[in-house]
Enzyme design. Structure first.
Site, PDB file in Angstrom:
ATOM      1  N   GLY A   1      20.279  33.107  53.550  1.00 23.66           N
ATOM      2  CA  GLY A   1      20.439  32.393  54.812  1.00 23.66           C
ATOM      3  C   GLY A   1      19.695  33.051  55.960  1.00 23.66           C
TER       4      GLY A   1
ATOM      5  CB  SER B   1      26.442  26.520  46.793  1.00 15.32           C
ATOM      6  OG  SER B   1      26.065  27.792  46.306  1.00 15.32           O
ATOM      7  CG  ASN B   2      21.742  29.579  47.175  1.00 14.08           C
ATOM      8  OD1 ASN B   2      21.037  29.877  46.233  1.00 14.08           O
ATOM      9  ND2 ASN B   2      22.934  30.118  47.388  1.00 14.08           N
TER      10      ASN B   2
ATOM     11  CE  LYS C   1      19.005  32.389  46.528  1.00  5.14           C
ATOM     12  NZ  LYS C   1      20.041  32.970  47.405  1.00  5.14           N
TER      13      LYS C   1
ATOM     14  CB  CYS D   1      32.862  37.528  49.755  1.00  3.86           C
ATOM     15  SG  CYS D   1      33.746  39.059  49.704  1.00  3.86           S
TER      16      CYS D   1
ATOM     17  CB  CYS E   1      38.505  37.327  68.321  1.00  3.05           C
ATOM     18  SG  CYS E   1      37.843  36.960  66.693  1.00  3.05           S
TER      19      CYS E   1
END
Ligand SMILES: [Zn+2]
Length: 373
Positions: free
Chosen positions: A40, A68-69, A85, A187, A331
């Site tokens: 990403g 899923s990437n 990749k 993760c 937060c």
């Protein structure tokens, strides 16, 4: 490294920038940049470095493209599912800018290979999603005196910082704890807004280009955090520690070390919102709840009894935590408080916990009337 007539056309919008100009573009052409992780963060970083004309780009990546990437890893397309990749990325970058030298390192970075691989480059971009890798890369960069631009993402929040040898603190100065003691769940399964790494990876490329060209002010000694939900950038200043295990006066780390990559160890210091609710009901007197959001967020709505110390003020605020049996950081969604938690743990002996899911989870599970901005 001098520019060709082709370069003058391709990079004309850079050349038109007085600060960058021909000299800056020549530095980019001569530069050797290593990007660890073509995921990403690596996707936009690699694309922009290649487009900017960084002459030699190394890619460390051993994974294959998964469906899923594609929600965030814009280097790849559907036809490449199942492919390497590293090779798919190199193919894309070479198509974008054919004159570049693209080097593939289809391995997992480890203590045994990190010095050789990083040693061949001027600058490293860390786009990995594992804490052990982040420490490994930091340590190798300190030991080899290489600059590092490190980014991390979690759900809706990102963080970024730049290390330049002798000019500022390293990652261990900020987070001295070993990977196994870390508290931030990072993760791949944790979920991430697809565009978030696009922002953070682009910022990494920006820092890299600035460092190479020698322009602007790098993010040295400043941890920048970005909250996509509130559309808020914050900054957390930190200094080099003389007792840092790798860049300090008497370093105990004199060679890179392999660490634990396991996810589960990072969950240990997290408290769920329901557990926090129960803790406040039963033992409020002994629990210090610190809300690290900005003041305007806190004013809009917060948990009764919480103390507001924005993340950027944490390092220069004295906290009398010894009077309490535990300190809980919260937060908006759990990202900023995880940084706070990790930082505080290295400065206090008191049990320190991060409220998972933050005020959004509190609003959903405990108190729908609280306003979360
Ligand atoms: Zn350090």
């Amino acid at each position: 490294m001098s520019l060709t007539p082709h370069d003058l056309s391709r990079y004309s919008r850079h050349l038109a920038l007085g600060e960058l100009g021909i000299t800056g573009q020549e530095k980019l052409k001569a530069a050797r940049v290593l990007v660890v992780g073509a995921g990403g963060l690596g996707s936009p970083a690699l694309l922009y470095l290649a487009a900017a004309g960084v002459g030699t780009i190394g890619i460390v990546e051993f994974d294959r493209v998964d469906i899923s990437n594609l929600q965030r890893q814009v280097l790849f397309d559907s036809a490449q599912i199942g492919q390497s990749k590293a090779h798919a990325a190199a193919h894309r970058l070479q198509a974008l800018n054919p004159t570049l030298n693209i080097q593939i390192h289809e391995v997992e970075l480890q203590a045994s290979n990190v010095m050789t691989i990083i040693g061949d480059y001027d600058l490293v971009l860390d786009g990995t999603d594992q804490f052990a890798a982040r420490y490994l890369i930091n340590d190798a960069c300190v030991l080899l005196r290489k600059s590092l631009v490190s980014a991390a993402i979690h759900r809706f929040e990102g963080q970024l910082f730049t290390y330049v040898p002798n000019l500022g603190p390293c990652y261990r100065c900020l987070f001295p704890a070993s990977p196994a003691e870390n508290s931030i769940p990072n993760c791949a399964q944790a979920g991430v807004l697809g565009v978030l790494p696009g922002v953070m990876g682009s910022l990494q490329a920006t820092e890299a280009i600035k460092l190479i060209a020698g322009i602007g002010e790098p993010l040295i000694g400043r941890l920048m955090t970005y909250d996509a939900l509130s559309m808020n950038f914050s900054e957390f200043k930190f200094s080099a520690r003389s007792d840092c295990a790798v860049c300090g006066l008497n370093p105990s780390i004199i060679a890179p070390q392999d660490g634990s990559n396991r996810c589960d160890s990072k969950q240990a210091d997290t408290i769920s919102i329901n557990q926090l609710h129960a803790l406040l009901e039963t033992d409020r007197r002994n629990t210090l709840l610190i809300d690290v959001r900005e003041q305007y967020e806190f004013s809009a709505g917060h948990i009764e009894g919480a103390v507001n110390i924005p993340l950027s003020d944490l390092s220069h605020t004295s906290i009398a935590a010894d009077e309490f049996s535990s300190v809980v950081f919260i937060c908006r969604s759990g990202g900023r408080s995880a940084h706070a938690c990790q930082w505080f743990k290295s400065h206090s002996q008191v049990k320190t916990l991060n409220a998972a899911g933050g005020m959004l989870a509190w609003q959903q599970a405990i108190d729908p009337s609280v306003l979360v901005v």
